[in-house]
Every structure is written in C-alpha cells, then in structure tokens.
Write an enzyme that holds these catalytic residues in place. Structure first.
Site, PDB file in Angstrom:
ATOM      1  N   LYS A  66     100.855 -11.172  36.129  1.00 29.56           N
ATOM      2  CA  LYS A  66     100.591 -12.510  36.810  1.00 29.56           C
ATOM      3  C   LYS A  66      99.041 -13.633  37.221  1.00 29.56           C
ATOM      4  O   LYS A  66      98.565 -11.667  37.283  1.00 29.56           O
ATOM      5  CB  LYS A  66     101.819 -12.921  37.775  1.00 29.56           C
ATOM      6  CG  LYS A  66     101.265 -13.621  38.375  1.00 29.56           C
ATOM      7  CD  LYS A  66     102.094 -13.548  40.114  1.00 29.56           C
ATOM      8  CE  LYS A  66     102.497 -15.076  41.010  1.00 29.56           C
ATOM      9  NZ  LYS A  66     103.737 -15.093  41.764  1.00 29.56           N
ATOM     10  N   SER A 135     106.323 -18.096  42.084  1.00 22.71           N
ATOM     11  CA  SER A 135     105.124 -18.644  42.296  1.00 22.71           C
ATOM     12  C   SER A 135     105.233 -17.805  41.032  1.00 22.71           C
ATOM     13  O   SER A 135     104.206 -18.144  39.342  1.00 22.71           O
ATOM     14  CB  SER A 135     103.598 -18.186  43.239  1.00 22.71           C
ATOM     15  OG  SER A 135     104.493 -16.665  43.511  1.00 22.71           O
ATOM     16  N   SER A 159     109.368 -15.275  44.677  1.00 21.55           N
ATOM     17  CA  SER A 159     108.966 -16.076  43.753  1.00 21.55           C
ATOM     18  C   SER A 159     109.313 -15.191  42.654  1.00 21.55           C
ATOM     19  O   SER A 159     108.101 -15.169  41.166  1.00 21.55           O
ATOM     20  CB  SER A 159     107.263 -15.707  44.009  1.00 21.55           C
ATOM     21  OG  SER A 159     107.152 -16.782  44.546  1.00 21.55           O
TER      22      SER A 159
END
Length: 417
Positions: A66, A135, A159
């Site tokens: 990420k 996210s 998330s």
C-alpha cells in the site's frame, strides 16, 4: 529448523510467480487500476536475485505494498499529490522483513489519501461501477485479481476488513501493536494497525509469521471450536443476504461439531463506536499537522475538510473517550477469551455502487478494542458479488484466531473470484 523459520523450494519460483502476476496485470489492471507504481522490469531483476537464494518463508510469493508504506526502491506518495515523487530513504519494517523472507515486492498499490477518506482510482475487480472498499483499495483488488499473492494494507477504522470482504478475499487486522508500524504513514497513532491480504488463510499466516515474529503456522484448528455469533448495532440495516450468509455460516459450523452460541453485548457497542469517532477526530489532525498547516491547497477537498481541528472537541472529551474504550476492553476480554472466535458482519453487504469506500460501522468497535479480526469470503449476494464473514478474537490471540479461521475456511470453502 521449523516451518516458520525457512522454506526452500525449487529454483525459479520467483520468476514463475512474476509471470503469473504479469499475466494478471495485463488482463485486469487496465480496468481495476490497482497500482500507483509498478515496474515489472525491476521486479524481474529482483526475481532473479531471489531465485539464486531460493529460500525463505515467503519465497515464491509476490507482494503488493500500500502506498502509505515506505519502500526504498519505489516512490511513496501516501496517496497524495502533496508527496508526488517522494522517495523514502529506507523500507518500512514490514517491507524489509518480507523481502528478507523471500517475498517479491512488485509495486505500490492505490490508497485513499493518507489512508483516510478521499478515494483513489481503483475499481472493484468484478464490477467497475462499484467500490473495492478502502482505504486499502489497491491492495485488496490486486490480490483478488491475482496480480499479487499477498499484500500489505492498513486499518484505522475498517480499511483492511471491509475491502477484503468487498473483493472476496481474506483480510487480517492483527492485535494492536502485534506488527511494527515503523515506516508506515501515521493517520491515528493509537488506532492504526497494519493489515494483511491473501486469497486463502495459509499465505496470510506465513506473512503474519514473518512480520510479528510469532509462529502463526504452528497452531492446529480446534476440533470443536467455540464460536460466538454477535449481532451488533446496525445489524438490521445490513443487506438481507449479508446477514443470512453469516447466520448460515454459523449453522454450518454447528453442524460440523462447533459449539455456537449467541453473544450479548457485555457493554455498550454504541458508546464504543462514539469513542472511536472521538479518538480519530482528535488524533488525525495532529498526526497530519504538517499537511494541514503547510499543504492544504494540494490536498483533496474531502481530506482538507476532515483533517481540520474541531472547535467543539477538547482534551477532556478525548480522555473520556479513552476511558470508555478501556472499560469496554475490560468487559469484552473475558467474553473473547472464552471463545475461539466471534462471528459477525465485516460490511453491510456487497460493495456499493460509486467510489466512496463504504461504511465502517461493523469494523470501528473492534479496531477501538485493539483485537484481531479476520474476514473470510463465504457467499455471493444478489448481484453476484462477494459477501464476507468477520471473525474476531481476544487481544493477543492471533495465532488461535488464524487457526480457527483455517477451520472455518475448510468448512465453508474459499473460491469467490
């Protein structure tokens, strides 16, 4: 030497894994847009180096990272134009450990800005009109499409668990503090955790073993697991198919011999949700103080609005919220310790249309408690999209929860996408 320490395979596993990933990228990424940085030539050079050693617990697995997690050989923009082209001086701890264990790091995946609320470009792997969640949107979508075997994300509200449920894969939020966050952009210091993704439990357990230093592969699934079923506030607002999937899973587990009981709230889930909101509202503007004070013109409007100090929120309210969380932890811990897992919803149902990341109502309380959570794909909804099952364990019981998740996976199946 134990399984958790080293795995040696036949040569060329890294290059073969890269070939599979490359094919998936060419097939899916034009639509899904999971990657913010992907250099397959660089990955090929790394694969050759890894095949020379041909060892490590993660050898033969491709890893997506990420974009809020630092990488020494790839830019890290934290999902924000404010940091376009930023190159960290080193790897985050989790990336360094994964590399050392033989993982082939492919690239950086799309994140909401600062892992907060403003969505990125990634689309759902099965329906481009829908959100993959967030996210950690790019990481979840990359694994779901086979563009990576495992992935790193984060969770502050929901998330990791929610995008894993939307995309039909396995997601794991560890106990708070179980995996070091050095080199990970902070959004909310006392709630942030790393998140892990895989298509099945076993590779996720291997990644967890590497990152937290505890053997997550040694635990055997309980013969007759003790399972709780919990219907939190908001249960009635979830899609019928999502609720039915969780309750059907509980019945099927009972038929296999698991002891399944309905769990009452030992405290106040609503108060816990409110406390989580207060903690984030106090901590986020402080974690992002530089961005709030120096770079607002380059931030997305949603981020700019949500990172401002709230005039009506003071330290007294923040401290009160933590007292609520501590009290709720004390109430929940004996309940959780008496069970191998509690089953509940990971999300309100199938991924919604549009690109907002989804409602974390079924995640925030568990994040505030700091307990480990795993979501498993268990069914499909009326639109043919994945529905998940969230498994929650006691603080520090991650190995037991992973073993229980493996038991549930074996009972219910895994193939969603």
């Amino acid at each position: 030497m134990t399984t958790a320490q080293s795995t040696t395979g036949s040569p060329d596993q890294a290059r073969m894994a890269l070939t599979r990933a490359t094919h998936a990228v060419s097939t899916y990424n034009g639509t899904v847009q999971a990657w913010v940085h992907l250099d397959l030539d660089h990955a090929a050079r790394q694969a050759t180096r890894l095949d020379t050693a041909a060892s490590g617990l993660l050898y033969g697995l491709t890893l997506a990272v990420k974009d809020v997690i630092d990488t020494v050989d790839m830019p890290t923009a934290y999902g924000s134009a404010l940091y376009d082209g930023f190159q960290p001086a080193g790897d985050a701890s989790c990336v360094a450990l994964a590399r050392a264990a033989g993982a082939l790091v492919l690239g950086k995946t799309v994140s909401t800005e600062f892992a907060f609320i403003a969505p990125g470009a990634t689309r759902h792997p099965l329906d481009a009109s829908r959100t993959p969640g967030g996210s950690s949107s790019g990481s979840a979508a990359a694994v779901a499409c086979g563009m990576a075997d495992i992935a790193l994300g984060t969770q502050t509200s929901g998330s990791t668990i929610r995008p894993a449920a939307f995309c039909g894969i396995v997601g794991y939020k560890p106990s708070y503090g179980y995996i070091d966050r050095s080199g990970v952009k902070t959004l909310c210091e006392n709630l942030d955790t790393l998140g892990l993704f895989a298509r099945t439990v076993d590779p996720l357990a291997r990644l967890a073993t590497v990152l937290n230093g505890r053997d997550m592969l040694a635990g055997f699934p309980p013969v007759t697991p003790r399972i709780g079923l919990f219907r939190p506030p908001g249960w009635a607002l979830a899609q019928n198919e999502a609720r039915e999937a969780v309750e059907t899973a509980a019945r099927r587990l009972a038929e296999t011999g698991a002891h399944v009981t309905l769990i009452d709230d030992p405290g106040s889930h609503e108060a816990l949700l409110d406390a989580h909101t207060t903690v984030m509202a106090w901590e986020v503007p402080r974690a992002l103080a530089y961005e709030r004070l120096a770079g607002t013109e380059r931030l997305k409007p949603q981020t700019r609005e949500r990172i401002q100090l709230q005039p009506g929120l003071n330290a007294t309210a923040y401290d009160r919220a933590w007292r609520v969380i501590f009290e709720e932890r004390a109430r929940w811990q004996p309940v959780l310790e008496g069970l191998d897992a509690i089953l509940s919803l990971p999300a309100s149902g199938e991924a919604p249309t549009g690109f907002a990341t989804g409602d974390p109502i079924f995640n925030r309380a568990w994040t505030a408690l700091g307990v480990p959570c795993i979501t498993l794909p268990i069914a499909k909804g009326c639109n043919g999209l994945p529905l998940g099952l969230q498994c929650i364990g006691a603080m520090g019981s991650d190995a037991r929860l992973i073993a229980t998740a493996r038991f549930i996976e074996n009972c219910l199946g895994t193939d969603m996408i």
